[in-house]
Design an enzyme around this catalytic site. Structure first.
Site, short mmCIF file in Angstrom:
data_model
loop_
_atom_site.label_atom_id
_atom_site.label_comp_id
_atom_site.label_asym_id
_atom_site.label_seq_id
_atom_site.Cartn_x
_atom_site.Cartn_y
_atom_site.Cartn_z
N ASP A 179 -14.29 2.59 7.07
CA ASP A 179 -13.18 3.40 6.55
C ASP A 179 -13.56 3.97 5.19
OD1 ASP A 179 -10.43 4.40 6.03
OD2 ASP A 179 -10.50 2.87 4.47
N LYS A 225 -7.66 -1.46 6.42
CA LYS A 225 -7.87 -2.14 5.13
C LYS A 225 -6.91 -3.33 4.99
CE LYS A 225 -7.64 1.56 2.28
NZ LYS A 225 -8.14 2.80 2.85
N HIS A 244 0.85 -1.20 0.00
CA HIS A 244 0.00 0.00 0.00
C HIS A 244 0.88 1.24 0.00
CE1 HIS A 244 -4.27 1.11 0.49
NE2 HIS A 244 -3.78 2.28 0.93
N ARG A 299 -13.54 12.46 4.12
CA ARG A 299 -12.26 13.18 4.27
C ARG A 299 -11.84 13.81 2.95
NH1 ARG A 299 -8.37 8.79 5.77
NH2 ARG A 299 -6.80 10.40 5.56
N SER A 326 -6.71 4.31 8.53
CA SER A 326 -7.37 3.97 7.26
C SER A 326 -6.59 2.87 6.54
CB SER A 326 -7.44 5.24 6.40
OG SER A 326 -7.72 4.95 5.06
N1 URA Z 1 -4.44 5.65 1.65
C1 URA Z 1 -5.47 5.17 2.39
O1 URA Z 1 -5.93 4.04 2.18
N2 URA Z 1 -5.98 5.96 3.35
C2 URA Z 1 -5.49 7.18 3.61
O2 URA Z 1 -6.00 7.83 4.49
C3 URA Z 1 -4.42 7.67 2.83
C4 URA Z 1 -3.91 6.88 1.85
#
Ligand code: URA
Length: 410
Positions: A161, A187, A82, A168, A183
């Site tokens: 989220d 995930k 990620h 956001r 966040s």
């Molecule tokens: N990537 C995400 O999944 N969440 C965030 O808040 C920022 C980047």
């Protein structure tokens, strides 16, 4: 405590209890707390931060708002990746193709664009037919057959989220270490991979602007990983200039295909290889040197490119129908000099302005718009040279900005 009391408590910089966080976030999930109150709480969190305890609790709330994938039926070690977000950041599609072509299983749950940064799901949706909503069975089957699969957050995995993320995006509450850490990690935990490589981007085009912030979020995300028995590796990488040569959803898919076909050699390629090598090292339990040499081989042999095509095909995408806008505008330089800087943030905002991102939750993205950079750092420029080409929605689109000012010349 009422939601207003909770907002005031955070506004005054006090720690919220587990109960306060549950009242606010679970209440929002149930539809009892309106967007305006949640936006206000998110802003108070942005301004005053969160303690580690609050961060762990909020991550837990996000994870428990849905299911956790059970990947025990996937044959092989699962490694996820990620990025904390950048401009022109299409590394996921490159590194997942490479790692999967080398036998690593990559279960990837990605997000949409956030603020001025792009998102993998928006990029994939520019491919007509591409399905981002595989069922759990389809996801696991594809991991066992193709080796990687990319899905959006479903109604089942960290759905809260997803709601907060969308809010956001349009309320100026993106750039917050606790909110980014919770966040991403919720995930990642929900998606079930055993090992996780995190690309922590820092610089003017990133969500994190300083090295200190990048170090702090890396520490926090590793700590969250430990709590859930996941091995987390972080790499802090630079995001002062846009990554690669394209910004915009369909344009970036075309760029990924060029890179996987070994037709490009730039910082994005080097970064992608480094991230892929880290995933291969973790997934196959080999040295980083051995992993790096396998990564090179997977690109030169074309196997990473084949893997990308296999994944798109398995998820129903038809690359022959991928389209970029037919309306283009060449932006010429009004200065002469040697380029020593590019403002990644401004390029990200420009792409959003062209229609590549969202200004409100309801906005629809135009997948064909974006920017192709023709001049980058290190290039010499004469007055009148084309700096970049804009792919715009319609003929007659007016460019209000002085785009030459996005570049720093010597
Ligand atoms: N990537 C995400 O999944 N969440 C965030 O808040 C920022 C980047």
């Amino acid at each position: 405590m009422s939601m207003v009391d909770i907002i005031n408590k955070k506004r005054l910089g006090r720690e919220l209890s587990d109960h306060d966080l549950e009242e606010a976030f679970l209440g929002y999930d149930r539809g009892e707390i309106p967007d305006y109150q949640m936006s206000s709480l998110l802003m108070a969190i942005c301004m005053n931060g969160m303690t580690e305890e609050e961060i762990f609790t909020l991550t837990d709330i996000f994870i428990n708002s849905g299911d956790q994938l059970d990947l025990s039926h996937v044959h092989g070690v699962t490694v996820d990746k990620h990025s904390t977000g950048g401009v022109g950041d299409k590394t996921t599609l490159i590194v997942a193709s490479i790692a999967a072509s080398l036998g690593v299983k990559v279960p990837k749950m990605s997000g949409r664009g956030l603020g001025h940064t792009g998102g993998t799901i928006d990029k994939l949706e520019s491919i007509p037919g591409f399905r981002i909503d595989l069922s759990e069975e389809e996801f696991i089957h594809q991991l066992n057959t193709v080796g990687f699969a990319i899905i959006s957050q479903t109604a089942h995995l960290a759905p809260l989220d997803k709601k907060i993320y969308a809010l956001r995006d349009v309320t100026g509450t993106v750039e917050s270490i606790p909110l980014i850490a919770t966040s991403i990690m919720s995930k990642k935990i929900a998606a079930g991979a055993e090992k996780i490589v995190l690309d922590v981007k820092v610089g003017n085009g990133a969500l994190l602007k300083t090295q200190e912030e990048a170090i702090e979020i890396s520490r926090l995300m590793k700590k969250i990983g430990e709590k859930y028995h996941r091995e987390v590796e972080t790499m802090i990488t630079y995001m002062d200039i846009p990554l690669g040569t394209c910004i915009g959803n369909a344009l970036e898919i075309l760029e990924v295909m060029k890179i996987l076909s070994n037709e490009e050699n730039n910082y994005l390629v080097a970064l992608s290889k480094a991230l892929a090598a880290k995933m291969v090292q973790l997934g196959l339990g080999i040295s980083i040197e051995e992993a790096s040499s396998r990564v090179e081989e997977s690109i030169t042999s074309g196997s990473a490119y084949q893997k990308f095509l296999e994944m798109v095909d398995a998820q129903g995408g038809d690359l022959s129908k991928l389209r970029v806008s037919e309306h283009t505008i060449d932006i010429t330089s009004n200065k002469k000099g040697h380029i020593i800087g590019m403002d990644a943030y401004k390029f990200g905002k420009l792409s959003l302005e062209l229609g590549g991102g969202r200004k409100t939750k309801e906005d629809k993205i135009d997948p064909g718009v974006g920017i192709m950079l023709k001049k980058k750092i290190g290039d010499d420029v004469e007055i009148g040279d084309v700096l970049c080409t804009l792919y715009v929605k319609e003929k007659g689109y007016k460019v209000e900005e002085d785009i030459t000012s996005y570049y720093t010349f010597q």
